[in-house]
Write a protein that holds these residues in place. Structure first.
Motif, short mmCIF file in Angstrom:
data_model
loop_
_atom_site.label_atom_id
_atom_site.label_comp_id
_atom_site.label_asym_id
_atom_site.label_seq_id
_atom_site.Cartn_x
_atom_site.Cartn_y
_atom_site.Cartn_z
N TYR A 169 -0.80 1.76 -13.97
CA TYR A 169 0.05 1.11 -12.97
C TYR A 169 -0.73 0.05 -12.20
N LEU A 170 -0.09 -1.11 -12.00
CA LEU A 170 -0.73 -2.21 -11.28
C LEU A 170 0.15 -2.65 -10.12
N ASP A 171 -0.50 -2.98 -8.99
CA ASP A 171 0.23 -3.47 -7.83
C ASP A 171 0.65 -4.92 -8.04
N ASN A 172 1.68 -5.33 -7.27
CA ASN A 172 2.23 -6.68 -7.40
C ASN A 172 1.46 -7.73 -6.62
N SER A 173 0.71 -7.32 -5.59
CA SER A 173 -0.03 -8.28 -4.78
C SER A 173 -1.41 -7.72 -4.42
N THR A 174 -2.30 -8.60 -3.98
CA THR A 174 -3.72 -8.29 -3.90
C THR A 174 -4.09 -7.38 -2.74
N ALA A 175 -3.27 -7.31 -1.71
CA ALA A 175 -3.62 -6.50 -0.56
C ALA A 175 -3.75 -5.02 -0.91
N GLU A 176 -2.84 -4.51 -1.75
CA GLU A 176 -2.81 -3.08 -2.03
C GLU A 176 -4.08 -2.55 -2.69
N PRO A 177 -4.55 -3.14 -3.81
CA PRO A 177 -5.75 -2.57 -4.43
C PRO A 177 -6.99 -2.67 -3.55
N PHE A 178 -7.08 -3.71 -2.72
CA PHE A 178 -8.24 -3.80 -1.84
C PHE A 178 -8.17 -2.75 -0.74
N ASP A 179 -6.98 -2.51 -0.21
CA ASP A 179 -6.83 -1.45 0.78
C ASP A 179 -7.20 -0.09 0.18
N GLU A 180 -6.83 0.13 -1.07
CA GLU A 180 -7.19 1.39 -1.74
C GLU A 180 -8.69 1.48 -1.97
N PHE A 181 -9.30 0.34 -2.29
CA PHE A 181 -10.76 0.30 -2.44
C PHE A 181 -11.43 0.75 -1.15
#
Length: 373
Positions: free
Chosen positions: A230-242
């Motif tokens: 699963y991949l997020d639609n915008s860049t904020a989400e994966p960085f917040d998870e990082f």
């Protein structure tokens, strides 16, 4: 009798005046701009990576002094180009020039502003960087920690797993594939730039310019996205998870440099000592571009490009101003300290044309639909 007659005349007159006053009170607020009585509301649809900058109280204050109140909605930058509700906005602010150009062309517009840019970078952890350094992927012997894209893509082609790397048992004991985490290439500009970078390196350090090469590179790159799940639609989400979940979620995340530097400069504790920013070699730039859809949107676009206060605040949020003189002036005003000053990057790649990029993304989307990636 006269008094009664006068009262009968004045009574209805007062009633009429009173009703007129109530009507006026009901009508006047509708004639005023939303929000502050003296501010013009400007609706903006922007890439998620810029939300924290545009909603910063100091940015809000600068815009208010100029007479504007910005209402911000977010979406993936590629998604912005396909939205059918842009008539509801005064400006759009995708993360790169090709998306801006597509919107301008579709709507017959000519105006645009590129107030700042950001190179792509990889957020990771020092133990992971040390592990990849022993594998010849990460180099930290100079002023900039770099990530060798050629060496990385060789690991990908060889289907290397973390457990295959020497020393992984003590650092990252998992059989997962060695992959950079990204967003969804079908909706997000950061993923599209990741694809552009991969296609450039895999094409012998040459920009992909023809359909045959695009088909080859899309076939290879499809696996980089599909194998992530699963991949997020915008860049904020994966960085917040990082930031929140650590290396257990994703040991490497493709982000905009600005996202990392913004947190460093905020000194809010979200960037821990074991976190590290790596620069792909080569890397690629995202040129954040405002497309005004109305005259008020145009006024705000100009302010974002020319206001010394807004330039200073953009630097504080990690962005690199497009105007070198404005950047130098803002840094002189203390926009960023020396410890967080971004490095000069020389080894950079150019993206392919919008047509070639769209072709590769559509081929990857087909691979998703057919399960052939």
């Amino acid at each position: 009798m006269r008094l009664t007659r006068v009262t009968r005349v004045i009574g209805p007159a007062l009633a009429v005046l009173l009703l007129a006053g109530v009507a006026a009170l009901a009508i006047v607020p509708r004639l005023r701009p939303a929000g502050d009585d003296k501010l013009v509301t400007v609706h903006a649809l922007v890439g998620s990576e810029k939300r924290s900058f545009l909603t910063d109280p100091e940015v809000v204050s600068v815009l208010a002094r100029a007479g504007y109140r910005l209402v911000v909605d977010t979406a993936g930058s590629r998604e912005i180009t396909t939205r059918t509700d842009l008539d509801n906005y005064d400006l759009v602010f995708p993360a790169n020039t090709p998306q801006a150009d597509r919107i301008k062309q579709a709507r017959g517009l000519t105006r645009s502003y590129s107030p700042f840019y950001s190179p792509m970078a990889i957020a990771t952890f020092r133990p992971i960087a040390d592990l990849l350094a022993r594998a010849g992927v990460v180099h930290t012997d100079g002023p900039v920690a770099t990530f060798d894209m050629h060496a990385y893509l060789k690991l990908v082609r060889d289907h290397t797993r973390w457990s295959d790397l020497p020393g992984a048992d003590a650092v990252y004991p998992t059989d997962r594939s060695v992959l950079i985490a990204s967003t969804d290439v079908r909706t997000s500009n950061s993923a599209a730039l990741y694809l552009a970078l991969v296609s450039y390196v895999a094409n012998g350090d040459e920009v992909v310019t023809d359909r045959a090469a695009a088909e080859r590179q899309a076939e290879f790159a499809a696996g980089l996205f599909e194998r992530q799940g699963y991949l997020d639609n915008s860049t904020a989400e994966p960085f917040d998870e990082f930031l929140a979940m650590g290396m257990g979620k994703a040991p490497m995340v493709m982000i905009y440099e600005a996202q990392f530097l913004e947190r460093v400069r905020a000194a809010d504790g979200s960037i821990r000592p074991d976190m590290l920013l790596l620069y792909p070699e080569p890397t690629i730039f995202a040129r954040h571009t405002v497309v005004p859809l109305t005259d008020t949107g145009d006024a705000v676009g100009k302010l974002l490009s020319t206001s010394p206060d807004l330039v200073r605040l953009a630097i504080r949020h990690g962005f690199r101003p497009s105007d070198p003189a404005a950047a130098a002036q803002a840094r002189g005003q203390g926009a960023a300290n020396a410890a967080s000053a971004p490095p000069e990057l020389v080894n950079t790649a150019e993206p392919p044309s919008q047509e070639i990029s769209d072709l590769m993304i559509e081929l990857i989307a087909d691979a998703y639909r057919t399960g052939t990636g």
